[in-house]
Design an enzyme around this catalytic site. Structure first.
Site, PDB file in Angstrom:
ATOM      1  N   CYS A 152       0.800  -1.187  -0.099  1.00  0.00           N
ATOM      2  CA  CYS A 152       0.007   0.106  -0.098  1.00  0.00           C
ATOM      3  C   CYS A 152       0.794   1.166   0.037  1.00  0.00           C
ATOM      4  O   CYS A 152       1.649   1.337   0.816  1.00  0.00           O
ATOM      5  CB  CYS A 152      -0.985   0.010   1.264  1.00  0.00           C
ATOM      6  N   TRP A 153       0.447   2.059  -0.830  1.00  0.00           N
ATOM      7  CA  TRP A 153       1.262   3.474  -0.686  1.00  0.00           C
ATOM      8  C   TRP A 153       0.798   4.546  -0.037  1.00  0.00           C
ATOM      9  O   TRP A 153       1.385   5.438   0.090  1.00  0.00           O
ATOM     10  CB  TRP A 153       1.220   4.289  -2.369  1.00  0.00           C
ATOM     11  N   GLU A 154      -0.374   4.023   0.682  1.00  0.00           N
ATOM     12  CA  GLU A 154      -1.092   5.313   1.472  1.00  0.00           C
ATOM     13  C   GLU A 154      -1.330   6.452   0.641  1.00  0.00           C
ATOM     14  O   GLU A 154      -1.240   7.596   1.166  1.00  0.00           O
ATOM     15  CB  GLU A 154      -0.470   5.492   2.751  1.00  0.00           C
ATOM     16  N   CYS A 155      -1.782   6.092  -0.807  1.00  0.00           N
ATOM     17  CA  CYS A 155      -2.143   7.245  -1.389  1.00  0.00           C
ATOM     18  C   CYS A 155      -3.332   7.902  -1.198  1.00  0.00           C
ATOM     19  O   CYS A 155      -3.899   9.065  -1.653  1.00  0.00           O
ATOM     20  CB  CYS A 155      -2.111   6.978  -3.091  1.00  0.00           C
TER      21      CYS A 155
END
Lengths: 234, 147
Positions: B42-45
């Site tokens: 997860c990129w935590e975008c």
């Protein structure tokens, strides 16, 4: 058949209670309510709470929680079809037992309810299920999440088949076989409550109500809806 | 541990599955609700968090920069052209911010394919693509030599 209806009702009640205890849903909602009350910026009056409950029911009545119109319409068809089918079934079995003349309106409404479930349900099953529409699953894919919709569609399909054979053809064998399969799928539908998504019809309104209470008492961790509108230039 | 879905709030609409650039938001086969299949990727975008119409997705920030007890929630209101953030510090302080997403109505900006195909002779012109119209002026300014 009256005993059967009572048993199926009990199966739903017991199944839902078992589901609640097994998944810890009651504890989850209770814990969430305690957190909400501790973080509340203001106390809601009894009247405000009742009006939030009415607003929740009103939203559920029009399936307002769905943002996309195909899902909303298919859910409305299934929901009201199910209510119509259920109510007319109970009325016919309890008010007009075997042999008693039944007003034509009742089986007509029963058929309409069943057809609404079939149309909404088949549309949902083959085109709208999220794992089919968004996750690449085959429209014929069956999983545990499909227990409720699968048994519901099978029950209704055989209900209609049995009804048309009973009214259109003089075949006691076919009548008995189709009725047997109809009862089998109906029983499976109501006894599989602990494993299926049946109980969502009770949980989702509870969640929706809790969300409204959190927004109203200020304990929601979501930002307040904005009063600004920045789309000014045309 | 990045995004997670509150399955009691999720209604299985699939918006997060559609929007995730990492293709890690998928549908749970038992409950038919969304879940993050690979939190490590997860990129935590915040794409799924913003896209969720039920605000059912939240992010657990990594502990090296986001302290325990914090909360960051977002509410996107595209019909108003705004996005709002609510940050709860672990000492209980709250801060709310609202930013514009856009100032023009949705769909009002021309897509590149809606422009006329340029003439190849434009290669000899000093003007860049769609100038001067895209700059909202009639003509590019020019330097004038003093007489």
């Amino acid at each position: 058949m009256q005993v059967y209806i009572v048993l199926m009702t009990l199966a739903v009640v017991v199944g839902t209670l078992f589901d609640v205890v097994h998944k810890g849903s009651a504890k989850f909602f209770a814990r969430r309510r305690e957190k909400s009350e501790a973080a509340a910026q203001r106390r809601l009056s009894g009247g405000e709470t009742v009006s939030l409950a009415i607003a929740t029911i009103a939203e559920a009545a029009v399936s307002g929680e769905f943002c996309k119109w195909p899902r909303r319409i298919s859910h409305l068809l299934m929901m009201y079809g199910f209510f119509l089918y259920l109510v007319t079934t109970v009325v016919m079995i309890f008010a007009y037992p075997a042999g008693a003349p039944t007003p034509t309106i009742l089986p007509t409404l029963w058929t309409i309810g069943a057809l609404m479930i079939l149309v909404g349900g088949l549309w949902f099953f083959f085109f709208l299920r999220v794992n089919v529409a968004y996750d690449g699953a085959s429209p014929f894919h069956l999983g545990r999440a499909d227990l409720f919709i699968g048994f519901l569609l099978a029950s209704i399909a055989f209900a209609l088949l049995w009804h048309f054979v009973q009214t259109g053809y003089q075949s006691p064998t076919a009548n008995r076989i189709l009725f047997g399969i109809y009862i089998l799928f109906t029983t499976l539908l109501f006894v599989s409550v602990p494993w299926s998504k049946f109980a969502h019809m009770f949980f989702k309104p509870a969640v929706a109500f809790q969300r409204r209470v959190e927004e109203a008492n200020g304990s929601s961790d979501l930002p307040s809806p904005s009063t600004e509108n920045t789309i000014v230039r045309s | 541990m990045p995004t997670y879905t509150d399955m009691s709030r999720c209604d299985g609409c699939g918006e997060c599955v559609d929007i995730c650039p990492s293709d890690i938001m998928h549908i749970d086969p038992v409950y038919r609700r969304s879940y993050n299949i690979e939190p490590n990727f997860c990129w935590e975008c915040y794409s799924c968090v913003k896209a969720c119409p039920q605000n059912a997705i939240d992010v657990r920030g990594y502990a090296d920069f986001a302290p325990l007890g914090h909360k960051v929630r977002v509410l996107r209101e595209p019909e108003k052209g705004v996005i709002s953030w609510k940050i709860r510090y672990r000492d209980g302080r709250l801060k709310e911010f609202t930013f514009p997403i856009r100032t023009t109505p949705w769909g009002s900006i021309k897509a590149p394919s809606d422009y006329e195909q340029p003439d190849l002779s434009a290669l000899g012109s000093p003007m860049l693509a769609h100038e001067p119209t895209a700059l909202h002026i009639d003509a590019l300014p020019t330097l004038q030599k003093k007489a």
